[in-house]
Design a protein around this motif. Sequence first.
Motif, PDB file in Angstrom:
ATOM      1  N   SER A 295      -2.864   5.637   7.297  1.00 40.52           N
ATOM      2  CA  SER A 295      -3.554   6.903   6.798  1.00 40.52           C
ATOM      3  C   SER A 295      -3.089   7.855   5.257  1.00 40.52           C
ATOM      4  O   SER A 295      -3.877   7.446   4.276  1.00 40.52           O
ATOM      5  CB  SER A 295      -5.432   7.840   7.509  1.00 40.52           C
ATOM      6  N   GLU A 296      -2.278   7.693   5.696  1.00 36.91           N
ATOM      7  CA  GLU A 296      -1.228   9.190   4.417  1.00 36.91           C
ATOM      8  C   GLU A 296      -0.887   8.200   3.234  1.00 36.91           C
ATOM      9  O   GLU A 296      -1.095   8.688   2.709  1.00 36.91           O
ATOM     10  CB  GLU A 296      -0.880  10.083   5.689  1.00 36.91           C
ATOM     11  N   SER A 297       0.057   7.124   3.925  1.00 36.54           N
ATOM     12  CA  SER A 297       0.254   6.083   2.792  1.00 36.54           C
ATOM     13  C   SER A 297      -0.928   5.954   2.036  1.00 36.54           C
ATOM     14  O   SER A 297      -0.703   5.976   0.726  1.00 36.54           O
ATOM     15  CB  SER A 297       0.664   5.189   3.745  1.00 36.54           C
ATOM     16  N   ILE A 298      -2.222   5.393   2.593  1.00 31.99           N
ATOM     17  CA  ILE A 298      -3.278   4.898   1.709  1.00 31.99           C
ATOM     18  C   ILE A 298      -3.166   6.268   0.357  1.00 31.99           C
ATOM     19  O   ILE A 298      -3.706   6.129  -0.590  1.00 31.99           O
ATOM     20  CB  ILE A 298      -3.881   4.649   2.550  1.00 31.99           C
TER      21      ILE A 298
END
Length: 108
Positions: free
Chosen positions: A5-8
């Motif tokens: 989620s953080e990467s997205i």
Amino acid sequence: CSTKSESIDLLITQIWVVKETVLKAIGKGFRYNPKTVKIYSRFKNMYKIALQNGGEYNKKWDVITYQGKNYIMAIATTENETHKPTINRHKYSELQSSPIEVFVKWVG
């Protein structure tokens, strides 16, 4: 980034910053539709952009980004610009006259 989620979220933020930088470089900001800004190449922190709106700003751009701990910054130049930016980072304590952490030095 520690989670998917953080990467997205980071990727979406990078895309937003790159598009906003080009739109601000032409002096229009989001008065132009960001969908007209097409990212057609990316290598690490450098992006190749095509602004496709059929008007006078229909040209290609180079965008370089820098990611700090809590921010992403970007600089746009037209593709054939002879002076390309480099981003130099300094600690506040190293600067004598200006309370900034990041500045742009034009090299040519």
